[in-house]
Write a protein that holds these residues in place. Structure first.
Motif, PDB file in Angstrom:
ATOM      1  N   ARG A  69      -0.225 -14.357  15.561  1.00  0.00           N
ATOM      2  CA  ARG A  69      -1.495 -14.415  16.307  1.00  0.00           C
ATOM      3  C   ARG A  69      -2.687 -14.233  15.380  1.00  0.00           C
ATOM      4  N   LEU A  70      -2.557 -13.339  14.413  1.00  0.00           N
ATOM      5  CA  LEU A  70      -3.640 -13.101  13.468  1.00  0.00           C
ATOM      6  C   LEU A  70      -3.901 -14.336  12.606  1.00  0.00           C
ATOM      7  N   THR A  71      -2.852 -15.028  12.206  1.00  0.00           N
ATOM      8  CA  THR A  71      -3.001 -16.268  11.438  1.00  0.00           C
ATOM      9  C   THR A  71      -3.772 -17.299  12.242  1.00  0.00           C
ATOM     10  N   LYS A  72      -3.408 -17.463  13.511  1.00  0.00           N
ATOM     11  CA  LYS A  72      -4.107 -18.418  14.373  1.00  0.00           C
ATOM     12  C   LYS A  72      -5.573 -18.037  14.553  1.00  0.00           C
ATOM     13  N   ARG A  73      -5.831 -16.748  14.712  1.00  0.00           N
ATOM     14  CA  ARG A  73      -7.218 -16.294  14.895  1.00  0.00           C
ATOM     15  C   ARG A  73      -8.048 -16.531  13.638  1.00  0.00           C
ATOM     16  N   ILE A  74      -7.477 -16.267  12.478  1.00  0.00           N
ATOM     17  CA  ILE A  74      -8.195 -16.500  11.216  1.00  0.00           C
ATOM     18  C   ILE A  74      -8.493 -17.986  11.045  1.00  0.00           C
ATOM     19  N   ALA A  95      -4.819 -18.722   5.475  1.00  0.00           N
ATOM     20  CA  ALA A  95      -4.890 -17.876   6.666  1.00  0.00           C
ATOM     21  C   ALA A  95      -3.616 -17.049   6.823  1.00  0.00           C
ATOM     22  N   GLY A  96      -2.465 -17.654   6.560  1.00  0.00           N
ATOM     23  CA  GLY A  96      -1.203 -16.920   6.645  1.00  0.00           C
ATOM     24  C   GLY A  96      -1.115 -15.805   5.615  1.00  0.00           C
TER      25      GLY A  96
END
Length: 86
Positions: free
Chosen positions: A70-75, A27-28
């Motif tokens: 935030r994008l990593t958490k969302r993915i 995800a990262g």
């Protein structure tokens, strides 16, 4: 020494075009690849032995680092909710 074949679960980050052993790492990498696609790295420029422009990378911008987090958490959340559990 004997070698044995072992099957493991790996996770693909399609934009980064790599496989990762953990869902979090995938995800990262996916988040970083998406941001890099939108904000590409600018190379430094020099003239006559002097640096005229030092270049730029998205990780230098604090706002974009927060966006990446935030994008990593969302993915990760989307991957968990879509039922991609092994």
């Amino acid at each position: 020494m004997r070698l044995t074949a072992v099957q493991r679960v790996v996770y693909l980050a399609p934009t980064a075009k790599r496989y990762y052993f953990t869902r979090r790492a995938a995800a990262g990498a996916e988040a970083r690849a998406l941001i890099k696609r939108k904000y590409p790295t600018e190379r430094p420029e020099s003239e006559g032995g002097y640096v005229t422009y030092r270049g730029w990378h998205w990780s230098e911008d604090e706002r974009l680092v927060k966006v990446c987090s935030r994008l990593t958490k969302r993915i990760l959340r989307l991957a968990l909710s879509s039922g991609s559990e092994p």
